[in-house]
Design an enzyme around this catalytic site. Structure first.
Site, PDB file in Angstrom:
ATOM      1  N   HIS A 144       0.845  -1.217   0.027  1.00 39.13           N
ATOM      2  CA  HIS A 144      -0.052   0.254  -0.098  1.00 39.13           C
ATOM      3  C   HIS A 144       1.063   1.325   0.081  1.00 39.13           C
ATOM      4  CE1 HIS A 144      -3.661   2.547   1.798  1.00 39.13           C
ATOM      5  NE2 HIS A 144      -2.355   2.533   1.704  1.00 39.13           N
ATOM      6  N   GLU A 145       2.204   0.858   0.903  1.00 40.42           N
ATOM      7  CA  GLU A 145       3.074   2.763   0.768  1.00 40.42           C
ATOM      8  C   GLU A 145       3.673   2.812  -0.447  1.00 40.42           C
ATOM      9  OE1 GLU A 145       2.178   4.234   3.203  1.00 40.42           O
ATOM     10  OE2 GLU A 145       0.718   3.241   4.132  1.00 40.42           O
TER      11      GLU A 145
ATOM     12  N   HIS B  88       1.803   4.486  -2.494  1.00 40.33           N
ATOM     13  CA  HIS B  88       2.039   6.127  -2.326  1.00 40.33           C
ATOM     14  C   HIS B  88       3.498   6.627  -2.091  1.00 40.33           C
ATOM     15  CE1 HIS B  88      -2.218   6.644  -0.553  1.00 40.33           C
ATOM     16  NE2 HIS B  88      -1.436   5.934   0.836  1.00 40.33           N
TER      17      HIS B  88
END
Length: 451
Positions: free
Chosen positions: A24-25, A28
């Protein structure tokens, strides 16, 4: 051996959760760097740093509390509009906002003017903030596809799997029927495991749903035809009435609900099925693993995503039962929210079961896929500090800038998302309290996936 497999399952699913957070990170981080934003930290977890290493301008690491992760981007908030007035102190609300702004921009340094997050076009900020949840969605699609189209799912067939010998439950110790027990209609008529039911009372039964439905609709002497060893054999069992769980047209069990449409649970936290009086033969249908098509897989994932959304909407209503299970010794319902500890514990439960390895792998991958689907849906909620809150802020900024252009008014500038931080603190407080209650419940009163 059971203890070893349980530990292995806990570790594997825990690592899978950490991988999901890291993945997920990464979404980003990759998109922020692609748009030239300076990123100072990429961390999995929160709290005290357990391990970290700096590469270039970014520090990569793992922290103590495994409840997510974060990427620290420079310039998340625009400069303050508050003028320095020593004679008028800031209100408590404004103080909270400016403290949050200072924390957001603490690592800003000379030369970063062209690398600040808030200076990027709204569409770029939307991509950066949506990239994290989308990475979870991609992982969920890959995992579901692996299970459904690769490994396949167990589907019932019209083939007889087992034949019950008697009308009462066999003795647990020996597995044998009591001497005075009546045989089931299937046992009395000579139905054998491996028989494929092709016709019931003159009606063709090409699949298990039709075979089950026809058997349930008949009582008394009923002619059935089965394929056995390449031949068709006609049998005439005397079907009896029995009270069994009600099923819908697809053969799925119908569960009891209350006046508000919520599931009803028994004293052990299991959903209670509706019952109906139907014809009874005394068999179970065999299952075989079948791969789903692309279309079937897409429908399954769509239905799962809808179910996840409904579960998120129902989260507040689950709090009283969750609190009772955690602190009052009440029964934990099967659909109770679970956290990292609960999911990992279920991994241990799955691995310790006497199931074929492929079945255990499918359950583990399916569970991890469902978690990633939840992470996608939950993080897209338009609430700060979730990703959806930042996406909402960028969308609002884009809308008001376009309206200003149409009305020939001055550019209103970037939307100051930090003004919503006091509300974000409330959301974070609720999330922390919820996480603590879930943690306690997962430890003292866990959900058991396999009973």
């Amino acid at each position: 051996m059971v203890a070893l497999l349980t530990t292995l399952g806990i570790v594997l699913l825990f690592l899978g959760l950490l991988l999901s957070f890291a993945w997920h990170e990464l979404g980003h981080l990759a998109t922020a760097k692609m748009f030239g934003v300076r990123c100072t930290e990429y961390m999995v977890g929160f709290g005290k740093t357990l391990w970290s290493k700096r590469r270039g301008e970014t520090e990569y690491g793992v922290k103590l509390i495994p409840l997510g992760g974060y990427v620290r981007m420079v310039g998340m908030a625009p400069p303050s509009e508050v003028k320095d007035t020593s004679d008028r102190p800031l209100s408590r609300w404004r103080t909270m906002i400016e403290d949050a702004r200072e924390a957001y921009n603490a690592e800003q340094r000379p030369g970063d003017e062209g690398r600040l997050f808030y200076t990027r076009a709204p569409w770029k900020r939307i991509i950066v903030m949506a990239a994290g949840p989308v990475m979870n969605l991609i992982l969920a699609v890959l995992l579901f596809s692996t299970v459904l189209m690769g490994i396949g799912v167990n589907e019932r067939t019209s083939e007889v799997g087992t034949v019950s010998e008697c009308m009462v439950v066999a003795e647990e110790a020996t597995g044998e029927c009591p001497e005075d027990a009546d045989p089931t209609p299937a046992a009395a008529a000579g139905v054998r495991p491996g028989d494929r039911i092709v016709e019931v009372a003159g009606t063709p039964t090409p699949d298990w749903q039709s075979a089950s439905q026809e058997l349930r609709e008949h009582t008394g002497p009923t002619e059935i035809r089965v394929e056995r060893g390449g031949e068709t054999v006609t049998l005439e069992p005397d079907l009896v009435e029995n009270e069994l769980p009600a099923r819908d047209e697809d053969g799925e069990i119908i569960y009891r609900t209350d006046e508000n449409g919520r599931e009803v649970f028994d004293d052990e936290g299991r959903m209670i099925p509706e019952t109906e009086t139907v014809g009874f033969l005394g068999i179970t249908f065999a299952t075989e693993r079948q791969a789903m098509s692309v279309a079937e897989t897409a429908v399954y994932m769509g239905d799962t995503l809808v179910a996840v959304g409904e579960a998120i909407v129902r989260l507040p209503s689950k709090m009283p039962d969750l609190f009772g299970a955690a602190f009052l010794g009440e029964q934990r319902n099967a659909d109770s929210p679970i956290g990292v500890v609960g999911v990992s514990r279920i991994g241990g439960e799955v691995m310790s079961q006497p199931l074929p390895l492929v079945d255990r792998a499918a359950i583990m991958l399916n569970l991890l896929a469902s978690v990633n689907l939840f992470l996608f849906a939950f993080n897209m909620l338009p609430l700060l500090p979730l990703d959806g809150g930042h996406i909402f802020g960028a969308l609002w900024e884009s809308l008001r800038r376009k309206l200003a252009g149409l009305l020939r008014r001055p550019d209103p500038g970037p939307f100051d998302v930090v003004k919503l931080m006091p509300l974000a603190y409330v959301v974070m407080l609720v999330f922390v309290l919820f996480s603590l209650v879930v943690l306690v419940a997962d430890i003292v009163n866990p959900v058991r996936l396999l009973g």
